[in-house]
Design an enzyme around this catalytic site. Structure first.
Site, PDB file in Angstrom:
ATOM      1  N   ASP A 170       0.824  -1.199   0.000  1.00  0.00           N
ATOM      2  CA  ASP A 170       0.000   0.000   0.000  1.00  0.00           C
ATOM      3  C   ASP A 170       0.867   1.262   0.000  1.00  0.00           C
ATOM      4  O   ASP A 170       1.868   1.332   0.720  1.00  0.00           O
ATOM      5  CB  ASP A 170      -0.872  -0.021   1.267  1.00  0.00           C
ATOM      6  CG  ASP A 170      -1.887   1.097   1.291  1.00  0.00           C
ATOM      7  OD1 ASP A 170      -2.821   1.044   0.480  1.00  0.00           O
ATOM      8  OD2 ASP A 170      -1.740   2.022   2.110  1.00  0.00           O
ATOM      9  N   GLU A 186       1.735  -0.504  -5.019  1.00  0.00           N
ATOM     10  CA  GLU A 186       0.767   0.545  -5.347  1.00  0.00           C
ATOM     11  C   GLU A 186       1.586   1.820  -5.487  1.00  0.00           C
ATOM     12  O   GLU A 186       1.940   2.469  -4.496  1.00  0.00           O
ATOM     13  CB  GLU A 186      -0.281   0.717  -4.244  1.00  0.00           C
ATOM     14  CG  GLU A 186      -1.378   1.666  -4.695  1.00  0.00           C
ATOM     15  CD  GLU A 186      -2.056   2.479  -3.589  1.00  0.00           C
ATOM     16  OE1 GLU A 186      -3.088   3.086  -3.885  1.00  0.00           O
ATOM     17  OE2 GLU A 186      -1.536   2.538  -2.458  1.00  0.00           O
TER      18      GLU A 186
HETATM   19  C1  GLC Z   1      -4.055   3.235  -0.566  1.00  0.00           C
HETATM   20  C2  GLC Z   1      -5.313   2.377  -0.497  1.00  0.00           C
HETATM   21  C3  GLC Z   1      -6.444   3.232  -0.031  1.00  0.00           C
HETATM   22  C4  GLC Z   1      -6.114   3.758   1.339  1.00  0.00           C
HETATM   23  C5  GLC Z   1      -4.779   4.494   1.347  1.00  0.00           C
HETATM   24  C6  GLC Z   1      -4.278   4.689   2.731  1.00  0.00           C
HETATM   25  O1  GLC Z   1      -4.143   4.210  -1.523  1.00  0.00           O
HETATM   26  O2  GLC Z   1      -5.553   1.765  -1.734  1.00  0.00           O
HETATM   27  O3  GLC Z   1      -7.665   2.564  -0.032  1.00  0.00           O
HETATM   28  O4  GLC Z   1      -7.122   4.628   1.762  1.00  0.00           O
HETATM   29  O5  GLC Z   1      -3.776   3.768   0.682  1.00  0.00           O
HETATM   30  O6  GLC Z   1      -3.892   3.454   3.279  1.00  0.00           O
END
Ligand code: GLC
Length: 553
Positions: A211, A265
């Site tokens: 994440d 991500e």
């Molecule tokens: C990422 C996740 C999202 C979350 C954020 C904070 O972007 O995909 O859903 O709110 O991180 O953890």
């Protein structure tokens, strides 16, 4: 399974994202859970996906739907138990489905024992060094330490009270106040996450999704900056030292005899900087947000596809193709709007949309995605053609983005509405006890019209989105040309994307061709061949607008 898939399975895998709260509820409380997923594993096997990525299932106060983790080694009671997660992993493996868990390293929950101890021990305690505690500016320290804004809106700092109740230090949170950022220069933070990684890999997880992977390290100077014109390097995004973390994670992944994968991500506008995360000793793959954000236009899609392939080639990583996830408006809705792109400002939420058009384009888009080289992601419910639910009453909304912007940004609840499985009325079989449907209100209300989009309604209907996905996934599995491998563009009229996979790259006739028509009118198919699959019926032998076809020769 093709031999390269067994070895480096992620290079061609189709990965289905499960958002546990909204997939299926097995204990009748209106919130999805692991029992619900286990009961639906046969559905996922029939659909034909290779792996499941679970959005966080850990113990969490759910201030950001589980992305605020209180214990990285426990399952939240709302979802089940660790024993159930282990069972689920075994059952999925028995069906030939791999499991990817979501690791959230940038921040934890404010209920995490580390943060609780940091609050309790007070200023200057070693416990606070795991986070970003700073004194405030201005008289009495009443102003935040700097002007950074939270990605969810509002200031990125919250003030604490000292153990004696007096106003105290502030702490940094790039997201909600319930998500304090960890200080990744602290060796304990590094050790802890390496251990968490091993915890899940030891339990059979085949990979982790990381994440907010580009945000972990920060400029210790914590200087003010203009978000419209940030300095370079950015104070907290994509700093060079973040790569050291992933090098050590890669070494851990490689220490397992079978292939475990790291998926980032990484939202970055600079494609070259994005590719840095995919160097051979770092992450295996990362989500292609450039593709997700692209408008439904042939020239722009082709530019993004070419750029994607160009940046992945030198690092040897497979490309990924993503249309939707739990953070963005569902693409059936996006593709039905005047502006079909997505950007992180969520500008288009609530703009008028034509769902018939959006659905038609979404059908073409999945044939495009699944024909491109590399791996692909499916966000739960897109195989049913679900739209963004834009008329949720404010009283049911849960996304901190909505609250932190005082409703100016509707946030992400609209793509997180529980799936419709069966029946004519909400909750459409979403909630069950002992396998039987029960009538309880799901945690977000479903549109009544979803009776026409339920799994039950669509199964066996050859014109349905679900059967299109199943057919495409079955063909993709059987085809030796799809997944990882070369792509060759073919001559095509303006507004038409046509490419070959497989043999064309070696100078013979293409064996597999994908054609997508975005030209505004019907076009003749640019090559001969047998139609293996089409997102919509041909009209007088012509491929209609917003339609894709797979041809085999
Ligand atoms: C990422 C996740 C999202 C979350 C954020 C904070 O972007 O995909 O859903 O709110 O991180 O953890």
């Amino acid at each position: 399974m093709r031999s390269h898939e067994a070895a480096e399975w992620w290079r061609s895998a189709v990965i289905y994202q499960i958002y546990p709260r909204s997939f299926a509820d097995g204990n009748g409380d209106g919130v999805g859970d692991l029992a619900g997923v286990r009961a639906r594993l046969p559905y996922l096997a029939r659909l034909g996906v290779d792996a499941l990525w679970f959005s966080p299932w850990y113990a969490s106060p759910q201030a950001d739907a589980g992305y605020d983790v209180a214990d990285y080694r426990a399952i939240d009671p709302v979802f089940g138990t660790l024993a159930e997660a282990e069972e689920l992993i075994r059952e999925a493996h028995a069906l030939g489905i791999r499991i990817i868990v979501d690791v959230v390293p940038n921040h934890c929950s404010d209920r995490h024992v580390w943060f609780q101890q940091a609050l309790a021990k007070g200023p200057d305690s070693p416990e606070r060094e795991l986070f970003w505690f700073r004194s405030g500016r201005g008289p009495g320290g009443d102003l935040p330490p700097n002007d950074w804004q939270s990605i969810f809106g509002g200031p990125a700092w919250t003030r604490t009270s000292d153990p004696d109740g007096a106003p105290g230090d502030w702490y940094l949170h790039l997201f909600a106040a319930e998500q304090p950022d960890l200080d990744w220069e602290h060796p304990r933070v590094r050790r802890e996450f390496e251990d968490v990684l091993r915890f899940w890999l030891d339990r059979g997880a085949d990979g982790v999704r990381i994440d907010s992977a580009a945000l972990l390290t920060k400029d210790r100077a914590l200087t003010d900056f203009d978000p419209e014109d940030p300095p370079y390097p950015h104070p907290y995004t994509d700093r060079d030292d973040v790569h050291d973390i992933y090098r050590s994670w890669r070494a851990i992944a490689e220490s397992y005899p079978d292939k475990r994968v790291l998926i980032g991500e990484v939202w970055l506008p600079d494609a070259q900087r994005f590719a840095n995360y995919l160097r051979p000793d770092e992450l295996h793959t990362a989500f292609n947000f450039a593709f997700l954000g692209s408008p439904w236009q042939a020239d722009e899609l082709r530019r993004v596809i070419d750029e994607t392939l160009t940046i992945h080639a030198p690092v040897g990583a497979p490309a990924t193709w993503v249309l939707s996830n739990h953070d963005v408006p569902r693409h059936v809705t996006r593709y039905g709007r005047a502006d079909t792109s997505f950007n992180l400002e969520f500008r288009q939420l609530g703009a008028p949309t034509d769902l018939t058009l959006g659905t038609r384009r979404a059908r073409a888009a999945i044939l495009l995605s699944l024909a491109l080289p590399g791996s692909a992601y499916i966000y739960q419910g897109e195989e049913l053609g679900l739209e963004e639910v834009e008329d949720l009453p404010d009283s049911v909304r849960q996304d901190p983005m909505f609250f932190r912007t005082a409703g100016a940004n509707l946030g992400r609840d609209g793509c997180r509405v529980p799936l419709p499985w069966s029946g004519q009325e909400p909750p459409f079989g979403f909630s069950t006890t002992a396998g039987d449907p029960v009538k309880v209100e799901p945690w977000l209300p479903q549109p009544k019209a979803w009776k026409d989009l339920s799994v039950e309604t669509q199964t066996g209907d050859p014109g349905s989105m679900l059967e299109l996905y199943s057919a495409a996934l079955a063909l993709r599995r059987e085809s030796e040309h799809l997944g990882d491998g070369p792509l060759t563009w073919l001559p095509a009229p303006d507004g038409v994307l046509a490419f070959a996979r497989g043999a064309a790259g070696e100078g013979t006739d293409p064996s597999f061709v994908c054609v997508v028509n975005l030209s505004g009118g019907p076009v003749p198919l640019p090559v001969d061949g047998t139609i293996a699959l089409c997102s919509g019926a041909l009209e007088s032998g012509m491929l209609p607008d917003d339609t894709a076809a797979w041809l085999v020769r």
